[in-house]
Design an enzyme around this catalytic site. Structure first.
Site, PDB file in Angstrom:
ATOM      1  N   CYS A 122       0.807  -1.233   0.000  1.00  0.00           N
ATOM      2  CA  CYS A 122       0.000   0.000   0.000  1.00  0.00           C
ATOM      3  C   CYS A 122       0.835   1.276   0.000  1.00  0.00           C
ATOM      4  O   CYS A 122       0.396   2.300  -0.513  1.00  0.00           O
ATOM      5  CB  CYS A 122      -1.021  -0.004   1.135  1.00  0.00           C
ATOM      6  SG  CYS A 122      -0.273  -0.105   2.762  1.00  0.00           S
ATOM      7  N   LYS A 195      -5.991  -8.952  11.142  1.00  0.00           N
ATOM      8  CA  LYS A 195      -5.863  -7.507  10.945  1.00  0.00           C
ATOM      9  C   LYS A 195      -7.219  -6.984  10.503  1.00  0.00           C
ATOM     10  O   LYS A 195      -7.747  -7.388   9.465  1.00  0.00           O
ATOM     11  CB  LYS A 195      -4.799  -7.211   9.893  1.00  0.00           C
ATOM     12  CG  LYS A 195      -4.693  -5.729   9.574  1.00  0.00           C
ATOM     13  CD  LYS A 195      -3.522  -5.428   8.660  1.00  0.00           C
ATOM     14  CE  LYS A 195      -3.492  -3.958   8.301  1.00  0.00           C
ATOM     15  NZ  LYS A 195      -2.354  -3.640   7.432  1.00  0.00           N
ATOM     16  N   LYS A 248      -4.276  -6.963  15.281  1.00  0.00           N
ATOM     17  CA  LYS A 248      -4.142  -5.533  15.021  1.00  0.00           C
ATOM     18  C   LYS A 248      -5.488  -4.931  14.659  1.00  0.00           C
ATOM     19  O   LYS A 248      -6.182  -5.523  13.828  1.00  0.00           O
ATOM     20  CB  LYS A 248      -3.162  -5.364  13.871  1.00  0.00           C
ATOM     21  CG  LYS A 248      -2.954  -3.954  13.431  1.00  0.00           C
ATOM     22  CD  LYS A 248      -2.026  -3.925  12.260  1.00  0.00           C
ATOM     23  CE  LYS A 248      -1.990  -2.518  11.728  1.00  0.00           C
ATOM     24  NZ  LYS A 248      -1.322  -2.419  10.473  1.00  0.00           N
TER      25      LYS A 248
HETATM   26  C1  PBG Z   1      -0.194  -1.810   5.819  1.00  0.00           C
HETATM   27  C2  PBG Z   1      -0.134  -1.370   7.219  1.00  0.00           C
HETATM   28  C3  PBG Z   1      -0.999  -0.455   7.858  1.00  0.00           C
HETATM   29  C4  PBG Z   1      -0.552  -0.341   9.167  1.00  0.00           C
HETATM   30  C5  PBG Z   1       0.571  -1.142   9.297  1.00  0.00           C
HETATM   31  N1  PBG Z   1       0.804  -1.806   8.081  1.00  0.00           N
HETATM   32  C6  PBG Z   1      -2.101   0.362   7.375  1.00  0.00           C
HETATM   33  C7  PBG Z   1      -3.248  -0.094   6.656  1.00  0.00           C
HETATM   34  O1  PBG Z   1      -3.615  -1.268   6.626  1.00  0.00           O
HETATM   35  O2  PBG Z   1      -3.840   0.799   6.064  1.00  0.00           O
HETATM   36  C8  PBG Z   1      -1.195   0.528  10.199  1.00  0.00           C
HETATM   37  C9  PBG Z   1      -0.422   0.774  11.417  1.00  0.00           C
HETATM   38  C10 PBG Z   1      -0.896   1.867  12.250  1.00  0.00           C
HETATM   39  O3  PBG Z   1      -1.994   2.432  12.107  1.00  0.00           O
HETATM   40  O4  PBG Z   1      -0.119   2.236  13.141  1.00  0.00           O
HETATM   41  N2  PBG Z   1       1.070  -1.859   5.230  1.00  0.00           N
END
Ligand code: PBG
Length: 324
Positions: A122, A195, A248
């Site tokens: 991303c 997640k 997460k």
């Molecule tokens: C995706 C990723 C995200 C986070 C960590 N790895 C963001 C998403 O899924 O948009 C979020 C971590 C945070 O909010 O501290 N590479």
């Protein structure tokens, strides 16, 4: 007057006895600090919604990592913001990409720091989705091939661990296969297994410049309403060869952390995400809460729920607070 026979307060009367019966102790050993790296030299851009955090260029990132290492924090997880984004996020699979150069520089200057590479697209795609978009959808299996290429570059530049966060089906198995076939069978995988599609990632997307340009991530990240599905995701990742399982965000999902802890015997990590951090910072700046006490209570609750490892933007503060 009623006189109680049982008196739990006996063990709360002073700090000595409270210390002796304390069930959960937060330690520096539990912490992973997330860091952001960007192109350029001598760059230290403050991230407005995450006070005390910056987008560092590689030279200053290395200085930061030296300090983090001296503080005794065992590990960092790195997020890269490339100079150029394209539909397939090619910087992420380039041996000379931003993350690959960062890992090499850190391993050169601070070889003892444990360096974890986030594995996702991303931050690297111009559309901001976590993989290849085909017919308006993130294509799972095409993305798996890209993830395989990505982790091979992480192995080549000396990363200690990879942490896939894209919520693609089969990502752990695909990554394990790619690592093993390329001589990186000793490299562990920490899977962002459960997640959730969370609004708590808002500040991170500013920090990593990774907000989706259209749509959202609900087609691959989990629905916040689901708990049993988290256990299914975890079970699949264990079967596919994950070494550490992550939940997460952390604080709104303590029930999930607990259920995962009770279900599996692998180490469990929890990501105390950017929105959780930003809320505490903002309320503390207004003088509405005591930052140190609230943050320590929050992190202790994550550990009490069953997390062995906590990824947190408070990591440096925690070390300071533990030593006060
Ligand atoms: C995706 C990723 C995200 C986070 C960590 N790895 C963001 C998403 O899924 O948009 C979020 C971590 C945070 O909010 O501290 N590479």
């Amino acid at each position: 007057m009623y006189t109680p026979y049982y008196r739990p307060r006996r063990l709360r009367r002073n700090e000595n006895i409270r210390r002796m019966v304390r069930e959960t102790k937060l330690s520096v050993d539990d912490l992973i600090l997330p860091l952001f790296v960007t192109e350029g030299k001598n760059v230290r851009n403050p991230i407005v919604s995450m006070p005390g955090h910056f987008q560092f260029s590689i030279d200053l990132l290395v200085e930061e990592v030296k300090q983090v290492h001296q503080m005794g924090i065992p590990a960092i997880v790195l997020f890269g913001i490339p100079g150029h984004k394209d539909p397939l996020g090619t910087d992420a699979t380039n041996e000379q990409g931003i993350i690959q150069r960062s890992i090499m520089a850190i391993k050169d200057a601070v070889p003892d720091m444990y360096v974890i590479a986030d594995v996702c697209f991303c931050e690297y795609t111009d559309h901001g989705h976590c993989g290849a978009v085909i017919n308006g959808e993130v294509d799972n299996d095409a993305t798996l091939e890209m993830l395989q290429q990505q982790v091979i570059t992480h192995g080549k530049v000396g990363a200690d661990m990879v942490a896939p966060s894209g919520m693609m089906d089969g990502m752990v198995g695909a990554i394990r296969e790619a690592l093993d076939e390329n001589g990186f069978e000793k490299m562990p995988i920490m899977s962002y297994a459960a997640k959730y599609s969370s609004a708590f990632y808002g500040p991170f997307r500013d920090a990593a410049e990774s907000a989706p340009q259209y749509g959202d991530r609900r087609g691959y990240q989990m629905d916040p309403a689901n708990a049993r599905e988290a256990l299914y995701e975890v079970e699949l990742d264990v079967q596919e060869g994950a070494d550490i399982i992550m939940v997460k965000p952390a604080m709104p999902y303590l029930d999930i952390i607990r259920q995962v802890r009770d279900t599996i015997d692998l180490p469990v990590a929890a990501y105390n995400v950017s929105g959780e951090f930003a809320m505490v910072k903002a309320a503390a700046e207004k003088g509405w809460i005591d930052e140190k006490k609230v943050a320590m209570e929050m992190l202790t609750s994550i550990k009490r729920a069953g997390a062995d490892i906590i990824l947190t933007y408070f990591a440096k503060d925690v070390v300071k607070w533990l030593n006060e």
